[in-house]
Enzyme design. Structure first.
Site, short mmCIF file in Angstrom:
data_model
loop_
_atom_site.label_atom_id
_atom_site.label_comp_id
_atom_site.label_asym_id
_atom_site.label_seq_id
_atom_site.Cartn_x
_atom_site.Cartn_y
_atom_site.Cartn_z
N HIS A 169 0.80 -1.22 0.00
CA HIS A 169 0.00 0.00 0.00
C HIS A 169 0.84 1.27 0.00
O HIS A 169 0.33 2.34 -0.31
CB HIS A 169 -0.94 0.00 1.21
N ASP A 383 3.66 9.38 -1.21
CA ASP A 383 2.48 8.64 -0.79
C ASP A 383 2.18 7.56 -1.82
O ASP A 383 2.24 7.82 -3.03
CB ASP A 383 1.28 9.59 -0.67
#
Length: 767
Positions: A169, A383
């Site tokens: 992730h 991110d």
């Protein structure tokens, strides 16, 4: 959300993550209960679990506590126990003190402690054992995130019947950063235990494949990593590619349409004093999120009177995160001091330009905030995706509002109509904020319309379909292999082979050459009909390939030739010997030959080295033995006309390459002919190659097409002599003159079996 039923093919789904998707709450009467937690992973997979159901393995959140398995909705939760030391060393230590900063561009310096690594490995083993104990036969295990990167390989060893997927992730670092990790090979090997490895962005997947190719014995074919067979495990393929995660866009839009949500949005603006512009930041309080950069830009705009403090409010939601870790406590203190200073300098008794909320909120409250906000500012320094940006877009059915988005967030790949910024560029960030404040409604509509289409077209169902669909396809391919393979025999018996690796043209060309009155089928040995193994003497021809070649050689008008860089004696070590009856066997890259008489070629039917060549070889062998014979992992193979230096068993790839380079320098100094192969350098007193011997063999046989299969750079000489009526098939990656390509020896065996069926009508099952 619809469309997920059937994705698992009826197999049980086992989700595996560091934390279970629940939090324990204390009810009004003092009793405790479990409720779904608001984390990003849970938000993403919740609709999947609601439709498919699952077993979920993870930590319950309390150290030194035993929690019995329990059920919530369609989930059966299987807790893994962690001690206080586990939390400190495995979670706060290696996961968040080593991996998290390393994988986020070293924004904070990672720490490398052996005791952290040891505990990380032990806890990963505990997770693998728990999954192995609770998963049903043939289940699909979906492992999540950086805390559990060793689990795939550990689980494969315990439960080879499972189909294993891993999704990261967070970002995967570039090679230059990942190489800092002392345990880099172990992490890569752990991930390669999966059948499918998912990443958020294309660069992440490329970085992983590049690093895996460097530090393990794998090769990349597009998005697929090819793992060669070993003495302990068969060869197989691993799909490693991007699967950008998303949200249940329709569910967020439905919440946004509710009258009570819209009322709450208006109430929020009123509570803020109904300013002209509401900016919103929503982040976990983490040093990767760029909160300090965002506050600095906002502060400078106020100082420079570029924005009016009485007409604008920035609401910063910062949910608590890892507050036992020093770096996070320090960040919280710094942010709170900055917020106080800005409000003290620019606020009034009745109005604060900056509202700081250090807590989490429900989905309904967050959607109301999204509707209240004119501008969402998402400025992470790095991110993996950032679902907040997608949530904001999904909620704005009015197609109003502006998204300022860091180009270093995975969401920037899809939300190209956002105002993309480099958060390190404070002037650029200030310009984007001003642009957003003054953006005309028509432009807002155009940009938001495009982003909404992207979010709805690529929602969480699309993400799950891609990832689970890939795992299911691999599982079904494995089941098909156990029952004899597909009808056309072109898919390898071990794993799914993407169509690009076995082009349709290969099957078409096979049909054409299969009907020729005379046909020569020639093949390399290592890496083509025998999987690559660490010890070359352990290599063995695949039984299906041998059976196919024997049947082809027995067919009228067909001859089989084996062209190898090994000497004839070296081939004999593998049990290949002289192949089947009537085979033509060429060794030492064409310097040796048996099964056919060719002038000047040694072997059972030819000559031998001259006296001058014998003296030359003796001097060469002594020199190579003196210089390289004592190097660990190096194997010197003496051949009738030269010597081969094998470095496949050298553990360090860098050292392997250095030894190969040293061998080449030595060979050139001795005046030898040099050939480069996979982890081998070969030196010969004669200039011979597979292309020359293949041409000589076909000239000595009746005229007809040739099929040649090979995997190494030394096979390119053979591909180069093929004509338009011939078929060359390259096995594995790399530039080639061949017209066809397949990924592995198992697929080669399937190709040969298909040719047998086309030529003779005999059907050969898989190994």
């Amino acid at each position: 959300m619809t469309g997920l039923q059937g994705l698992t093919g009826g197999r049980e789904l086992v989700m595996v993550s560091n934390r279970l998707p629940v939090d324990r709450v204390v009810e009004a009467d003092g009793s405790t209960a479990w409720r779904t937690s608001p984390g990003g992973l849970v938000t993403a997979v919740e609709p999947i679990v609601e439709q498919l159901g699952c077993v979920w393995v993870g930590w319950a959140g309390s150290a030194d506590e035993h929690v019995d398995p329990f059920e919530i909705g369609r989930m059966r939760l299987e807790p893994v126990e962690l001690s206080t030391d586990d939390v400190e060393l495995y979670y706060e230590g290696f996961s968040n003190g080593t991996l998290w900063p390393l994988y986020h561009d070293v924004i904070a310096p990672p720490e490398f402690h052996r005791q952290w690594w040891d505990r990380y490995r032990k806890v990963n083993q505990r997770f693998a054992e728990r999954v192995a104990a609770v998963a049903a036969e043939g289940a699909i295990a979906w492992i999540h995130d950086y805390q559990l990167q060793l689990v795939p390989a550990m689980l494969r060893e315990l439960r080879p019947d499972l189909t294993i997927g891993f999704f990261l992730h967070i970002p995967f670092p570039p090679r230059g950063l990942f190489e800092q990790l002392p345990w880099r090979r172990s992490i890569i090997s752990g991930l390669l235990g999966a059948d499918v490895i998912g990443f958020q962005r294309v660069p992440d997947a490329i970085s992983f494949r590049t690093i895996a190719d460097r530090y393990t014995h794998t090769q990349a074919l597009g998005n697929t990593m090819v793992l060669p067979a070993t003495s302990d495990a068969p060869g197989r393929t691993v799909l490693a590619q991007e699967f950008p995660i998303s949200i249940d866009a329709a569910a967020f839009a439905e919440v946004a349409r509710r009258p009570e949500t819209q009322d709450r949005a208006r109430q929020i603006r009123a509570e803020l004093g109904n300013p002209k512009t509401v900016m919103l930041g929503v982040d976990r309080l983490d040093y990767t999120k760029g909160i300090r950069h965002r506050l600095k830009a906002f502060d400078e705009l106020l100082v420079d009177d570029e924005i009016d403090a009485s007409q604008i409010v920035l609401v910063q939601v910062a949910s608590p995160s890892r507050e036992r870790v020093d770096a996070y406590r320090q960040l919280r203190d710094e942010v709170e001091v900055t917020v106080g200073r800005i409000n003290g300098e620019h606020g009034t008794i009745g109005h604060a330009p900056l509202v700081y909320l250090h807590r989490g909120y429900s989905r309904e409250e967050m959607v109301a905030m999204y509707l209240a906000a004119d501008v969402l500012v998402v400025t992470p320094l790095r991110d993996g995706m950032n679902l907040v940006a997608k949530e904001y877009v999904a909620c704005r059915e009015d197609e109003q509002g502006v998204l300022i988005l860091s180009e270093f967030a995975g969401a920037a790949d899809e939300l190209r109509d956002a105002l993309l910024v480099n958060p390190h560029d404070i002037e650029g960030l200030k310009a984007a904020m001003l642009r957003a404040v003054h953006m005309p409604q028509e432009e807002q509509h155009r940009r938001m319309h495009g982003m909404r289409r992207a979010v709805h077209d690529n929602d969480v169902a699309h993400w799950a379909s891609g990832f689970l669909g890939s795992m299911t396809a691999i599982s079904e391919s494995r089941a098909t292999a156990h029952t004899g393979g597909p009808e056309d025999g072109m898919t390898g018996p071990i794993s799914i082979v993407p169509p690009a690796f076995v082009p349709r043209s290969v099957g078409d060309r096979l049909r054409r050459i299969a009907t020729a009155s005379s046909l020569l089928v020639a093949t390399d040995f290592d890496g083509t009909i025998a999987p690559i193994v660490r010890r070359p003497q352990d290599a063995r021809m695949l039984p299906r390939a041998r059976q196919a070649l024997e049947l082809l050689n027995a067919a009228p008008g067909v001859r089989v030739a084996l062209l190898s860089g090994r000497s004839l004696d070296g081939l004999a070590e593998t049990g290949t010997g002289t192949g089947g009856e009537g085979w033509i066997i060429s060794g030492s890259h064409g310097s040796e030959l048996t099964g056919l008489e060719l002038p000047g070629v040694s072997g059972a039917d030819g000559g031998a080295p001259t006296a001058e060549e014998v003296d030359w070889l003796q001097r060469v062998n002594r020199r190579f033995e003196r210089v390289l014979g004592g190097e660990p992992g190096v194997r010197l193979e003496r051949k009738p006309f030269g010597i081969a230096v094998h470095t496949r068993e050298v553990r360090d790839p860098d050292q392997s390459r250095e030894l190969q380079a040293a061998a080449v320098e030595l060979g050139i100094a001795e005046g030898l002919h040099v050939r480069e192969g996979k982890e081998v350098r070969e030196f010969s007193v004669r200039a011979s190659n597979k292309g020359a011997v293949l041409q000589s063999i076909r000239d000595a046989l009746p005229s007809g097409p040739v099929l040649f299969l090979g995997d190494d750079v030394t096979d390119e000489d053979a591909f180069a002599v093929l004509g338009p009526d011939d078929l060359g098939i390259k096995v594995g990656p790399g530039d080639t003159a061949a017209t066809g390509r397949v990924p592995d020896p198992e697929t080669v065996a399937a190709v040969l079996a298909r040719l047998v069926e086309l030529r003779t009508g005999i059907v050969i099952g898989s190994d």
